[in-house]
Design a protein around this motif. Structure first.
Motif, PDB file in Angstrom:
ATOM      1  N   VAL A 279      29.618  32.644  48.751  1.00  0.00           N
ATOM      2  CA  VAL A 279      30.794  31.890  48.306  1.00  0.00           C
ATOM      3  C   VAL A 279      31.125  32.238  46.857  1.00  0.00           C
ATOM      4  N   VAL A 280      30.103  32.320  46.012  1.00  0.00           N
ATOM      5  CA  VAL A 280      30.306  32.683  44.607  1.00  0.00           C
ATOM      6  C   VAL A 280      30.876  34.098  44.500  1.00  0.00           C
ATOM      7  N   ARG A 281      30.334  35.027  45.280  1.00  0.00           N
ATOM      8  CA  ARG A 281      30.819  36.416  45.242  1.00  0.00           C
ATOM      9  C   ARG A 281      32.293  36.493  45.626  1.00  0.00           C
ATOM     10  N   LEU A 282      32.651  35.806  46.705  1.00  0.00           N
ATOM     11  CA  LEU A 282      34.033  35.862  47.172  1.00  0.00           C
ATOM     12  C   LEU A 282      34.994  35.206  46.191  1.00  0.00           C
ATOM     13  N   GLU A 283      34.561  34.128  45.552  1.00  0.00           N
ATOM     14  CA  GLU A 283      35.434  33.479  44.567  1.00  0.00           C
ATOM     15  C   GLU A 283      35.670  34.399  43.371  1.00  0.00           C
ATOM     16  N   GLU A 284      34.646  35.127  42.966  1.00  0.00           N
ATOM     17  CA  GLU A 284      34.821  36.079  41.868  1.00  0.00           C
ATOM     18  C   GLU A 284      35.823  37.164  42.254  1.00  0.00           C
ATOM     19  N   LEU A 285      35.749  37.645  43.480  1.00  0.00           N
ATOM     20  CA  LEU A 285      36.682  38.674  43.928  1.00  0.00           C
ATOM     21  C   LEU A 285      38.098  38.123  44.039  1.00  0.00           C
ATOM     22  N   ARG A 286      38.222  36.867  44.436  1.00  0.00           N
ATOM     23  CA  ARG A 286      39.552  36.249  44.505  1.00  0.00           C
ATOM     24  C   ARG A 286      40.179  36.187  43.120  1.00  0.00           C
ATOM     25  N   LEU A 287      39.392  35.810  42.112  1.00  0.00           N
ATOM     26  CA  LEU A 287      39.927  35.742  40.745  1.00  0.00           C
ATOM     27  C   LEU A 287      40.312  37.134  40.242  1.00  0.00           C
ATOM     28  N   TRP A 288      39.526  38.148  40.578  1.00  0.00           N
ATOM     29  CA  TRP A 288      39.880  39.512  40.194  1.00  0.00           C
ATOM     30  C   TRP A 288      41.204  39.924  40.833  1.00  0.00           C
ATOM     31  N   ALA A 289      41.406  39.525  42.091  1.00  0.00           N
ATOM     32  CA  ALA A 289      42.660  39.879  42.776  1.00  0.00           C
ATOM     33  C   ALA A 289      43.849  39.182  42.124  1.00  0.00           C
ATOM     34  N   ILE A 290      43.669  37.919  41.718  1.00  0.00           N
ATOM     35  CA  ILE A 290      44.750  37.206  41.031  1.00  0.00           C
ATOM     36  C   ILE A 290      45.084  37.905  39.717  1.00  0.00           C
ATOM     37  N   GLU A 291      44.048  38.290  38.972  1.00  0.00           N
ATOM     38  CA  GLU A 291      44.292  38.998  37.718  1.00  0.00           C
ATOM     39  C   GLU A 291      44.964  40.347  37.978  1.00  0.00           C
ATOM     40  N   GLY A 292      44.552  41.038  39.038  1.00  0.00           N
ATOM     41  CA  GLY A 292      45.204  42.296  39.383  1.00  0.00           C
ATOM     42  C   GLY A 292      46.672  42.096  39.718  1.00  0.00           C
ATOM     43  N   ARG A 293      46.977  41.012  40.430  1.00  0.00           N
ATOM     44  CA  ARG A 293      48.373  40.713  40.758  1.00  0.00           C
ATOM     45  C   ARG A 293      49.179  40.448  39.486  1.00  0.00           C
ATOM     46  N   CYS A 294      48.597  39.720  38.538  1.00  0.00           N
ATOM     47  CA  CYS A 294      49.311  39.440  37.290  1.00  0.00           C
ATOM     48  C   CYS A 294      49.505  40.718  36.473  1.00  0.00           C
TER      49      CYS A 294
END
Length: 378
Positions: A279-294
């Motif tokens: 769960v922690v790993r996936l949440e970190e990847l989700r935040l990276w994707a949001i930053e990539g989108r921005c």
């Protein structure tokens, strides 16, 4: 004029790969120009030598930073996608080069998942765990039964392709104190799930999806699809498209990946011992994707939209330095230099007060660039 001078309008020094870098575009003689005398060539060579020296120094710094990031997050950052720091991409008008702040995507975003991803699913079974656990067979959602039965499936999906022992399942389902009837209940849950996942399986025919391995069960990764893998593929494609200078494609990929999220990953069993790290790993990847989108929005020139989204993001995650870096850059691009500097200095104060550390070299570099209104910022 030499052939080398006629072949290109610009000469670009290698981008500095690290937490912060710039791509310097140096003028080169164009056909018909009178520039290009020996003093000018010597000046350019001197400038390139200085940049190469800076490149070597910052690469050494970057190696150290990546080592600490990998140790802290359990990620493998050995093959950057895309390049890190300030790079030149095309945005706005086709003739204007602008610098966009980027970072290296985590190894798991690059598709380095823990299990092989299936290329096809003969059974048509799909699991969705980026939120409450769901399953579909041949495109139709199926009933997963009682909470503990759903929890069994979630635990197995979190380790898809790997056997999960009966002892682990009993411990997780009953918080370390299984009753005498627990093993019988577990067998019933597995039998119910097998019927739901393979409704057309003939009696006594071995299960292909939820298999038995000794005193353990596993979901066969060749027979199922999991939304976690699709998210990783989309995020990786987004970073790669951004690296190629194709922000429109990057935005589509990031949006498609983030749309798969419906809540906390593995919601039913997110706090269990064996699932919490995933769960922690996936949440970190989700935040990276949001930053990539921005970062993609900034590359497309949608600075005001990026500002609004990053304002909410940095408020929810105030210690993420890359989010702060992007927010400051977006503010500057939107014509708000004072706000960009205020953002950086507020972040610097928070890091000092809460963690007792200085801002990263990337943020220090960005502050200097904003102060001097550096052309590399666009």
């Amino acid at each position: 004029m030499t052939n080398e001078q006629a072949n290109s309008d610009t000469m670009v020094a290698d981008p500095v790969v690290g937490d912060s870098c710039r791509m310097y575009v140096l003028p080169r003689q164009r056909p018909g120009d009178s520039i290009g005398d020996a003093p000018r060539v010597a000046e350019l060579k001197c400038k390139v030598a200085e940049l190469e020296s800076e490149l070597r120094d910052l690469r050494r710094t970057n190696d150290t930073l990546k080592m600490h990031v990998a140790k802290a997050l359990g990620l493998q950052l050995d093959s950057p996608i895309p390049g890190a720091g300030f790079e030149t991409t095309r945005g706005g008008k086709a003739t204007n080069a602008v610098a966009v702040s980027r970072r290296t995507a985590p190894g798991a975003v690059r598709g380095e998942t823990q299990v092989p991803k299936p290329t096809e699913t003969p059974t048509g079974v799909e699991f969705r765990v980026l939120g409450p656990v769901e399953a579909a067979v041949a495109g139709r959602r199926i009933d997963l039964g009682a909470p503990k039965q759903r929890a069994v499936l979630a635990l197995l999906v979190s380790q898809v392709g790997q056997p999960v022992s009966v002892d682990v399942l009993l411990e997780e389902l009953w918080d370390g104190s299984p009753p005498p009837s627990a093993i019988t209940s577990l067998h019933a849950y597995v039998a119910n799930l097998r019927r739901a996942l393979e409704p057309n399986r003939a009696p006594r025919k071995p299960a292909r999806v939820l298999r038995t391995r000794g005193r353990a069960y596993l979901l066969d990764s060749r027979m199922v699809q999991v939304d976690v893998h699709r998210f990783g593929d989309r995020a990786m494609a987004g970073w790669q498209a951004l690296d190629r200078g194709d922000p429109q494609r990057a935005l589509r990929e990031f949006d498609a990946g983030l749309a798969l999220w419906r809540g906390q990953a593995y919601a039913e069993v997110a706090d269990t011992t064996h699932v919490a790290p995933e769960v922690v790993r996936l949440e970190e990847l989700r935040l990276w994707a949001i930053e990539g989108r921005c970062a993609t929005l900034i590359a497309m020139g949608a600075h005001e939209i990026a500002v609004s989204e990053l304002a909410a993001f940095t408020q929810a995650h105030p210690l993420r330095e890359y989010g702060c870096e992007l927010f400051s850059l977006a503010l500057y691009r939107a014509g708000r230099q004072a706000d960009a500097l205020a953002m950086l200095r507020a972040h610097q104060k928070r890091m000092a007060e809460e963690l007792g550390i200085d801002p990263s070299p990337a943020l220090q570099h960005l502050e200097r660039e904003i102060l001097h209104q550096a052309p590399s910022l666009g």
